[in-house]
Design a protein around this motif. Sequence first.
Motif, short mmCIF file in Angstrom:
data_model
loop_
_atom_site.label_atom_id
_atom_site.label_comp_id
_atom_site.label_asym_id
_atom_site.label_seq_id
_atom_site.Cartn_x
_atom_site.Cartn_y
_atom_site.Cartn_z
N VAL A 289 0.85 -1.20 0.00
CA VAL A 289 0.00 0.00 0.00
C VAL A 289 0.88 1.24 0.00
O VAL A 289 2.07 1.21 0.33
CB VAL A 289 -0.96 0.03 1.21
CG1 VAL A 289 -1.87 -1.19 1.21
CG2 VAL A 289 -0.19 0.15 2.53
N GLU A 290 0.28 2.37 -0.36
CA GLU A 290 1.03 3.62 -0.40
C GLU A 290 1.39 4.07 1.02
O GLU A 290 0.64 3.83 1.97
CB GLU A 290 0.19 4.70 -1.09
CG GLU A 290 -0.16 4.36 -2.54
CD GLU A 290 -1.16 5.33 -3.15
OE1 GLU A 290 -1.04 6.54 -2.88
OE2 GLU A 290 -2.06 4.87 -3.87
N ASP A 291 2.54 4.72 1.14
CA ASP A 291 3.02 5.16 2.46
C ASP A 291 1.96 5.97 3.21
O ASP A 291 1.77 5.80 4.42
CB ASP A 291 4.28 6.01 2.31
CG ASP A 291 5.50 5.19 1.89
OD1 ASP A 291 5.34 3.98 1.64
OD2 ASP A 291 6.60 5.77 1.81
N ALA A 292 1.28 6.85 2.48
CA ALA A 292 0.32 7.75 3.12
C ALA A 292 -0.90 7.03 3.67
O ALA A 292 -1.66 7.60 4.46
CB ALA A 292 -0.13 8.82 2.11
N ASP A 293 -1.11 5.76 3.27
CA ASP A 293 -2.29 5.01 3.71
C ASP A 293 -2.02 4.11 4.91
O ASP A 293 -2.96 3.55 5.49
CB ASP A 293 -2.82 4.14 2.56
CG ASP A 293 -3.44 4.95 1.45
OD1 ASP A 293 -4.04 6.00 1.76
OD2 ASP A 293 -3.32 4.55 0.28
N VAL A 294 -0.76 3.94 5.29
CA VAL A 294 -0.41 2.92 6.28
C VAL A 294 -1.12 3.15 7.62
O VAL A 294 -1.75 2.25 8.17
CB VAL A 294 1.11 2.85 6.47
CG1 VAL A 294 1.46 1.91 7.64
CG2 VAL A 294 1.78 2.35 5.20
N GLY A 295 -1.03 4.37 8.17
CA GLY A 295 -1.65 4.63 9.46
C GLY A 295 -3.16 4.44 9.42
O GLY A 295 -3.75 3.83 10.32
N ASP B 25 -2.01 3.80 20.16
CA ASP B 25 -0.71 4.42 20.41
C ASP B 25 0.40 3.73 19.62
O ASP B 25 1.34 4.37 19.16
CB ASP B 25 -0.39 4.44 21.91
CG ASP B 25 -0.45 3.06 22.56
OD1 ASP B 25 -0.87 2.09 21.89
OD2 ASP B 25 -0.08 2.95 23.75
N GLU B 26 0.27 2.41 19.43
CA GLU B 26 1.25 1.69 18.62
C GLU B 26 1.11 2.09 17.15
O GLU B 26 2.11 2.24 16.44
CB GLU B 26 1.04 0.18 18.79
CG GLU B 26 1.89 -0.70 17.87
CD GLU B 26 3.40 -0.58 18.10
OE1 GLU B 26 4.16 -1.16 17.31
OE2 GLU B 26 3.82 0.10 19.06
N ILE B 27 -0.11 2.29 16.69
CA ILE B 27 -0.33 2.73 15.31
C ILE B 27 0.28 4.11 15.10
O ILE B 27 0.90 4.38 14.07
CB ILE B 27 -1.84 2.73 14.98
CG1 ILE B 27 -2.36 1.29 14.95
CG2 ILE B 27 -2.10 3.42 13.63
CD1 ILE B 27 -3.86 1.19 14.80
#
Length: 416
Positions: A264-270, A282-284
């Motif tokens: 997936v794209e970096d901007a979508d990870v969180g 908090d881990e996310i």
Amino acid sequence: MSAFRSPFLTEFAARGHFHQCTNQDGLDALLSKERVAGYIGFDCTAPSLHIGNLTQIMRLRLLQKGGQKPIVVVGGGTTKIGDPSGKDESRQLLTDAQIEANKVRHMEIYRRFLKFGDGPTDAIMVDNAEWLDKLQYVPFLRDIGRHFTINRMVAMDSVKLRLEREQPLTFLEFNYMIFQAYDFAELYRRYGCRLQMGGSDQWGNIVSGIDLARRTDNVELFGLTSPLITTSSGAKMGKSVSGAVWLSADMLSPYDYWQYWRNVEDADVGRFLRIFTDLPLDEIARLEALKGAEMNDAKKVLANEATALCHGRAEAERAAETSRQTFEGGGLSADLPTVEIPKDEIVNGLGVLGAFTRAGLTSSNGDARRQIAGGGLRVNDEAVTDEKLLLRAEYLREGVIKLSLGKKKHVLLKPV
């Protein structure tokens, strides 16, 4: 959006699911003082559910974790009509046997994510064919149809957009919103269900059910919707190069499922960690803050956790190890997708263009030529430079030939 008191809505909003609510304060108060049954409906249009459906399943999972009671409504009845929402043309009508076969397969998927049973927060699964199939047409029109005006129905996005595009809308599909509204009222009568959840495109149908129950049962029901998920680049969520990202292992291997999340794209990870995993927030936040090459570690966590939920922890670990061997060790793993070919094709020599196309790595021989020109195709980890190359027995490694498109797509060609 004000702060919530109920654990479910607090978590629901914190994980990015909240879009609209019919009576936000009223629902929050109800959830805070008593156990609420809430439902989402899933039609049985395909042999497997996909990750577009998974967004809804994860919302039911949150409902259960928040101390409430999820209801999975399997649309054995509504599948016979077809939801026009977001569609430019009518869905293909399925036979009763096809619907039943799809329903049975879907049930296996729901059980991976939700705990079913007789307990107060255990999920239950019901089929709306139980009541829709028994309706008599004229009594239904008199008792239910009189509460729906054509004016309001044609103003619904699912209808209005189809008409604006001058695409046919059958009378069968036009009735879908009435049946979905009736589902909500019937679920209240049978199970005390007070909440319906869905994507933002279902808002009109949900509100129709709330209005119907108010008119027929003098009760307030609640609707809660979530934003439709797209990638940060605007692409529709749940589409891979090879098609839909299915939740059934026989339609998409656990390895390919893992790879979808890994890439997936970096901007979508969180955002995807919040929606598609159970990891603490908090881990996310920690993973989301990683920069540069370290973001790959966050993607691997996303792939591991999402795959473990869908296919089990063992399959997730196996997919991760396969990926490590393939991409980091340059090795060959038997867990890679495999395409079988007749042995005599290798004896006579298999053209490299056709080999990549049959493996599904390129869409046509012309596409394979373009990939070769760009340096994108590899055989046994060596770049292909000759489009007339013939794959023969000397290319076999441990009985297979490894074909690669770029650095992340690999298929084993196995003569049988």
